[in-house]
Design an enzyme around this catalytic site. Sequence first.
Site, PDB file in Angstrom:
ATOM      1  N   TRP A   1      20.051  26.346  74.059  1.00  0.00           N
ATOM      2  CA  TRP A   1      20.977  27.607  74.386  1.00  0.00           C
ATOM      3  C   TRP A   1      21.887  27.439  75.592  1.00  0.00           C
ATOM      4  O   TRP A   1      22.504  28.407  75.958  1.00  0.00           O
ATOM      5  CB  TRP A   1      20.166  28.912  74.633  1.00  0.00           C
ATOM      6  CG  TRP A   1      19.450  29.577  73.215  1.00  0.00           C
ATOM      7  CD1 TRP A   1      20.030  30.346  72.535  1.00  0.00           C
ATOM      8  CD2 TRP A   1      18.401  28.875  72.481  1.00  0.00           C
ATOM      9  NE1 TRP A   1      19.344  30.606  71.334  1.00  0.00           N
ATOM     10  CE2 TRP A   1      18.233  29.711  71.430  1.00  0.00           C
ATOM     11  CE3 TRP A   1      17.369  27.912  72.952  1.00  0.00           C
ATOM     12  CZ2 TRP A   1      17.274  29.569  70.506  1.00  0.00           C
ATOM     13  CZ3 TRP A   1      16.306  27.882  71.918  1.00  0.00           C
ATOM     14  CH2 TRP A   1      16.291  28.567  70.878  1.00  0.00           C
TER      15      TRP A   1
ATOM     16  N   CYS B 204      19.028  30.953  66.812  1.00  0.00           N
ATOM     17  CA  CYS B 204      18.136  31.789  66.112  1.00  0.00           C
ATOM     18  C   CYS B 204      18.585  32.120  64.404  1.00  0.00           C
ATOM     19  O   CYS B 204      17.854  31.942  63.498  1.00  0.00           O
ATOM     20  CB  CYS B 204      17.924  33.364  66.563  1.00  0.00           C
ATOM     21  SG  CYS B 204      19.308  34.243  66.263  1.00  0.00           S
TER      22      CYS B 204
ATOM     23  N   HIS C 235      19.303  39.049  67.112  1.00  0.00           N
ATOM     24  CA  HIS C 235      18.345  37.974  67.042  1.00  0.00           C
ATOM     25  C   HIS C 235      18.002  38.088  65.422  1.00  0.00           C
ATOM     26  O   HIS C 235      17.737  38.992  64.885  1.00  0.00           O
ATOM     27  CB  HIS C 235      17.332  38.270  67.730  1.00  0.00           C
ATOM     28  CG  HIS C 235      16.080  37.505  67.700  1.00  0.00           C
ATOM     29  ND1 HIS C 235      16.381  35.906  67.416  1.00  0.00           N
ATOM     30  CD2 HIS C 235      14.751  37.434  67.192  1.00  0.00           C
ATOM     31  CE1 HIS C 235      15.045  35.317  67.444  1.00  0.00           C
ATOM     32  NE2 HIS C 235      14.202  36.212  67.136  1.00  0.00           N
TER      33      HIS C 235
ATOM     34  N   ASP D 263       9.242  34.872  62.255  1.00  0.00           N
ATOM     35  CA  ASP D 263      10.425  34.169  63.367  1.00  0.00           C
ATOM     36  C   ASP D 263       9.995  33.124  63.785  1.00  0.00           C
ATOM     37  O   ASP D 263       9.301  32.624  64.519  1.00  0.00           O
ATOM     38  CB  ASP D 263      10.278  35.290  64.541  1.00  0.00           C
ATOM     39  CG  ASP D 263      11.559  35.309  65.568  1.00  0.00           C
ATOM     40  OD1 ASP D 263      12.249  34.459  65.150  1.00  0.00           O
ATOM     41  OD2 ASP D 263      11.628  36.180  66.158  1.00  0.00           O
TER      42      ASP D 263
ATOM     43  N   TYR E 296      24.909  34.834  73.251  1.00  0.00           N
ATOM     44  CA  TYR E 296      24.321  36.140  72.283  1.00  0.00           C
ATOM     45  C   TYR E 296      22.950  36.512  72.645  1.00  0.00           C
ATOM     46  O   TYR E 296      22.495  37.658  72.389  1.00  0.00           O
ATOM     47  CB  TYR E 296      24.436  35.447  70.740  1.00  0.00           C
ATOM     48  CG  TYR E 296      23.160  34.637  70.407  1.00  0.00           C
ATOM     49  CD1 TYR E 296      22.130  35.279  69.926  1.00  0.00           C
ATOM     50  CD2 TYR E 296      23.088  33.319  70.645  1.00  0.00           C
ATOM     51  CE1 TYR E 296      21.090  34.534  69.228  1.00  0.00           C
ATOM     52  CE2 TYR E 296      22.112  32.657  70.162  1.00  0.00           C
ATOM     53  CZ  TYR E 296      21.082  33.129  69.355  1.00  0.00           C
ATOM     54  OH  TYR E 296      19.856  32.525  69.081  1.00  0.00           O
TER      55      TYR E 296
END
Length: 678
Positions: A231, A267, A326, A349, A506
Amino acid sequence: ILKTVDLQPSTNNRSHHTEEIDTKRLIVRRGQPFSMTIQCGDVSRLQMTGSLEIILHTGKEDFIQIQVPQSEVETDSWRFSLQAGPQDILLNVYSPAMATVGQYKMTVLCLRQGQVLQQLSGGNFLLLFNPWCKDDPVYLPQQQMLQEYILNENGILFQGSWNNIYSVPWNFGQFERDMVDICFEILDNSPAALDDPISDAYKRNDPVYVSRTVSAMINANDDRGVILGRWDGNYEKGVIPTRWTGSVEILRRWSRAGMKPVCYGQCWVFAGVACTVMRCLGIPARCVTNYLSAHDTDSNLRVDRYYNESMELLPGKEKDSIWNYHCWVESWMSRRDLPIGFDGWQVLDPTPQERSEGIYCCGPCPVKAVKEGRIDLDYDAPFVFAEVNADVVCWIVHEDGRQTQSSLQCRNVGKCISTKGLTGDTRWDITGEYKYPEGSAMEREVYTRAGLRNFLRKSGGQSLVLKMKDMQAIHGSDFDVFVEVLNRSSEDKDITLTVVASAVTYNGIHLYELERKESSFCAPAYRAKKEPLRLKYENYGHRLSEHNLIRISSLLRQVGRSEMIVHESAISLVMPQLTVKIVGEPVLFQKLTALITFVNPLPITLSGGTFTIEGAGLTGLQEVKCPDSEIKAGQKVVVSVSFQPTKPGLRKLLVDFETDRLKDIKGSTFVIVQGGNQ
């Protein structure tokens, strides 16, 4: 006596809804019989002097052996029935609805009085979960849902911001070549399978266990997982996450590299690949996007945000965060390990955020448990509950170290929870499946049950209200944002307003300050006043992340009062779209051409353009360099791509375009492929 075994893969696979995977090897679903024939030298001799038995082996190194007897009585165990013909024998093999999924090796024995007369290899077959079987925990009763959540290889993922939602096409490709084998490779390389393969194989009859394994193995944080997340914007040693258009190439790269992680994912990539694996294994799955998603690291169901008096975030003080959006996966199953009432959609997740039982995974967590505040239920319910419900507390840290709670935006978490609809590329808002209506008695009851401390200062008691007008801004243009100050009191108020525009990722990471404006004015009684902030492309264009997001932070102070009000909002810039046009009639195994058109909307010259094309049943991943080394402002570029469709029916071609200064440009088109001769 026994000559050859024919597993009839073409016929069986059609009846088991696996013909899209393969028609030349047997792939069946548990809880549903499949047929096979055995060619015999002398059927009458077998009937008079012998009997048949099937031996199955599964698990690593075939450790697990299953004896399959002949029986006409329905049971919960493996069995087969037999019908003799003149030269062959037809067998119907019945698997239990809770059989272990995986690869099986079959051996057919000819017995006489318990002694083996002959042993014949029956070959191998794969056994999957069966959402068409009522006794399977993944049973899905609606045909339309089966078509979407098991059989559909194309999907869309939702990104942007809650007030400017846009969709991104994704090629799940769960029935493409090699996918089913790679999915079992993933299970075979989990820490549990490597540590105790026999125990792991027995547990693979349970979709809860398998889905939790998938959640852990899609990320590569502490195992031989598929994708390495990143990220920080540095993607030199891999692929920028926005460039991926599907799961197939990612899974193939992982397998070809000997189970080394693919670089890089974020994600929606983790969610898209997990959805592919789940659907391929036979567990219904769909991708979900939660806007303004909380990442609660300390399990207090609260996200604390710290600013200095200049409205600069103090990242060193905050571990929690709010992600602009997300993505995760929901999988459908009954939860026989939980109290009654928590069957149905379960949150998975695979994005590595927090450890669960020592590993980076999350779920399966019942969506109903989240809605009811049952954070005591397995798995990871407190974390998922916080993602859609956490309080947000804003603190101003003064120069002397004092901290002032400036405001709380309690209902700014968990907005517009979205998934693809059952028909077309529509968006379903499923927020109501996760939360009761805001302000309702049931919402308050759930908060109490979950132990959520509600720090909300009732906005009805505040005389000053800070808002930002929803807007759509086009990437490449200059535009204004308007911050509105509403004075609901009967007195004029002298105020100071600080508005800051920042480039962010994001998941909420601050990159650069783009613009700042400080103003002082009188807010008239019972009136609203709008303050504009001008954003110019020359100032923001070269500083944006690949997500093209700008955060607007506002701080309102009344002169002579200590109270401060903070407001945050995100702007997702509107991106250009590619035009994709099919030339000619799409026919199976015949050459087909697509024309892809891009027009540069920016006031600058672009370079280093690359188109990426893929589509399940149409073409594997192709990369095409832009024919022009530079694309000037307003210039149109057209490229031609050829391929041969490999599967008939409704298909989708997906295209991504990346340049040095403009990324994440998408396009897609549906293709109806007519059947033909190979």
